[in-house]
Motif scaffolding. Sequence first.
Motif, PDB file in Angstrom:
ATOM      1  N   ALA A  83      33.361  27.767  -8.936  1.00  0.00           N
ATOM      2  CA  ALA A  83      33.205  27.104 -10.232  1.00  0.00           C
ATOM      3  C   ALA A  83      31.760  26.746 -10.564  1.00  0.00           C
ATOM      4  CB  ALA A  83      34.078  25.852 -10.287  1.00  0.00           C
ATOM      5  N   GLN A  84      31.023  26.168  -9.630  1.00  0.00           N
ATOM      6  CA  GLN A  84      29.644  25.760  -9.914  1.00  0.00           C
ATOM      7  C   GLN A  84      28.743  26.971 -10.175  1.00  0.00           C
ATOM      8  OE1 GLN A  84      28.899  22.676 -10.501  1.00  0.00           O
ATOM      9  NE2 GLN A  84      26.772  23.102 -10.926  1.00  0.00           N
ATOM     10  N   ILE A  85      28.947  28.030  -9.427  1.00  0.00           N
ATOM     11  CA  ILE A  85      28.148  29.249  -9.620  1.00  0.00           C
ATOM     12  C   ILE A  85      28.549  29.933 -10.926  1.00  0.00           C
ATOM     13  CG2 ILE A  85      27.662  31.531  -8.660  1.00  0.00           C
ATOM     14  CD1 ILE A  85      27.807  30.161  -5.876  1.00  0.00           C
ATOM     15  N   TYR A  86      29.816  29.865 -11.267  1.00  0.00           N
ATOM     16  CA  TYR A  86      30.276  30.413 -12.537  1.00  0.00           C
ATOM     17  C   TYR A  86      29.544  29.742 -13.707  1.00  0.00           C
ATOM     18  CZ  TYR A  86      33.272  31.601 -16.472  1.00  0.00           C
ATOM     19  OH  TYR A  86      33.728  32.029 -17.694  1.00  0.00           O
ATOM     20  N   LYS A  87      29.351  28.428 -13.621  1.00  0.00           N
ATOM     21  CA  LYS A  87      28.636  27.711 -14.677  1.00  0.00           C
ATOM     22  C   LYS A  87      27.215  28.248 -14.844  1.00  0.00           C
ATOM     23  CE  LYS A  87      31.145  23.378 -14.135  1.00  0.00           C
ATOM     24  NZ  LYS A  87      31.074  21.982 -13.713  1.00  0.00           N
ATOM     25  N   LEU A  91      25.917  30.170 -18.244  1.00  0.00           N
ATOM     26  CA  LEU A  91      24.749  29.694 -18.980  1.00  0.00           C
ATOM     27  C   LEU A  91      23.673  30.769 -19.119  1.00  0.00           C
ATOM     28  CD1 LEU A  91      24.381  26.086 -17.542  1.00  0.00           C
ATOM     29  CD2 LEU A  91      24.928  26.713 -19.911  1.00  0.00           C
ATOM     30  N   SER A  92      23.588  31.654 -18.128  1.00  0.00           N
ATOM     31  CA  SER A  92      22.563  32.697 -18.157  1.00  0.00           C
ATOM     32  C   SER A  92      22.979  33.914 -18.976  1.00  0.00           C
ATOM     33  CB  SER A  92      22.222  33.137 -16.734  1.00  0.00           C
ATOM     34  OG  SER A  92      23.322  33.814 -16.165  1.00  0.00           O
ATOM     35  N   GLY A  93      24.238  33.981 -19.383  1.00  0.00           N
ATOM     36  CA  GLY A  93      24.715  35.097 -20.192  1.00  0.00           C
ATOM     37  C   GLY A  93      25.156  36.311 -19.393  1.00  0.00           C
ATOM     38  N   LYS A  99      31.689  41.922 -15.550  1.00  0.00           N
ATOM     39  CA  LYS A  99      32.994  41.275 -15.498  1.00  0.00           C
ATOM     40  C   LYS A  99      32.926  40.215 -14.404  1.00  0.00           C
ATOM     41  CE  LYS A  99      37.377  42.307 -16.799  1.00  0.00           C
ATOM     42  NZ  LYS A  99      37.827  42.311 -18.147  1.00  0.00           N
ATOM     43  N   ILE A 100      33.329  38.986 -14.734  1.00  0.00           N
ATOM     44  CA  ILE A 100      33.275  37.886 -13.770  1.00  0.00           C
ATOM     45  C   ILE A 100      34.693  37.402 -13.484  1.00  0.00           C
ATOM     46  CG2 ILE A 100      32.437  35.562 -13.272  1.00  0.00           C
ATOM     47  CD1 ILE A 100      30.151  36.053 -15.243  1.00  0.00           C
ATOM     48  N   TYR A 101      35.033  37.367 -12.199  1.00  0.00           N
ATOM     49  CA  TYR A 101      36.312  36.837 -11.759  1.00  0.00           C
ATOM     50  C   TYR A 101      36.043  35.573 -10.959  1.00  0.00           C
ATOM     51  CZ  TYR A 101      37.994  41.436 -13.061  1.00  0.00           C
ATOM     52  OH  TYR A 101      38.292  42.575 -13.758  1.00  0.00           O
ATOM     53  N   ARG A 102      36.440  34.425 -11.519  1.00  0.00           N
ATOM     54  CA  ARG A 102      36.218  33.145 -10.853  1.00  0.00           C
ATOM     55  C   ARG A 102      37.238  32.911  -9.763  1.00  0.00           C
ATOM     56  NH1 ARG A 102      36.718  28.164 -13.819  1.00  0.00           N
ATOM     57  NH2 ARG A 102      38.492  29.026 -14.889  1.00  0.00           N
TER      58      ARG A 102
END
Length: 112
Positions: A83-87, A91-93, A99-102
Amino acid sequence: MPVKINTNSGKTIAYLSGEIDHHNAWPLREAIDNELRRLRPGTLRMDFGGVSFMDSSGVGLVMGRYKTLSAYGGRLELMNVPAQIYKVMKLSGIEKIAKIYRKDVNKGEDNQ
């Protein structure tokens, strides 16, 4: 080295672990780029399941691998992103280029 790399059926998976900061981003780049140059996979999956911390150097790591892959038509997927890295990534776009899988810590499921 905090990365283990496996390739199978045109997909390369880089399992990252530990902290990704300015001290250790360079060896990660080198290890992943060596495999990309050697194999030219259609997909690179960067698995962040073992990453405990990431700063802007991690964003640079992801952006650089995207640039390398896109030069020959490859694609990038980010897996098990805490979660923290996803944020930081959001924010960086980065979600516009990969594709991002949390990793949903509460349910143990992958989410996008």
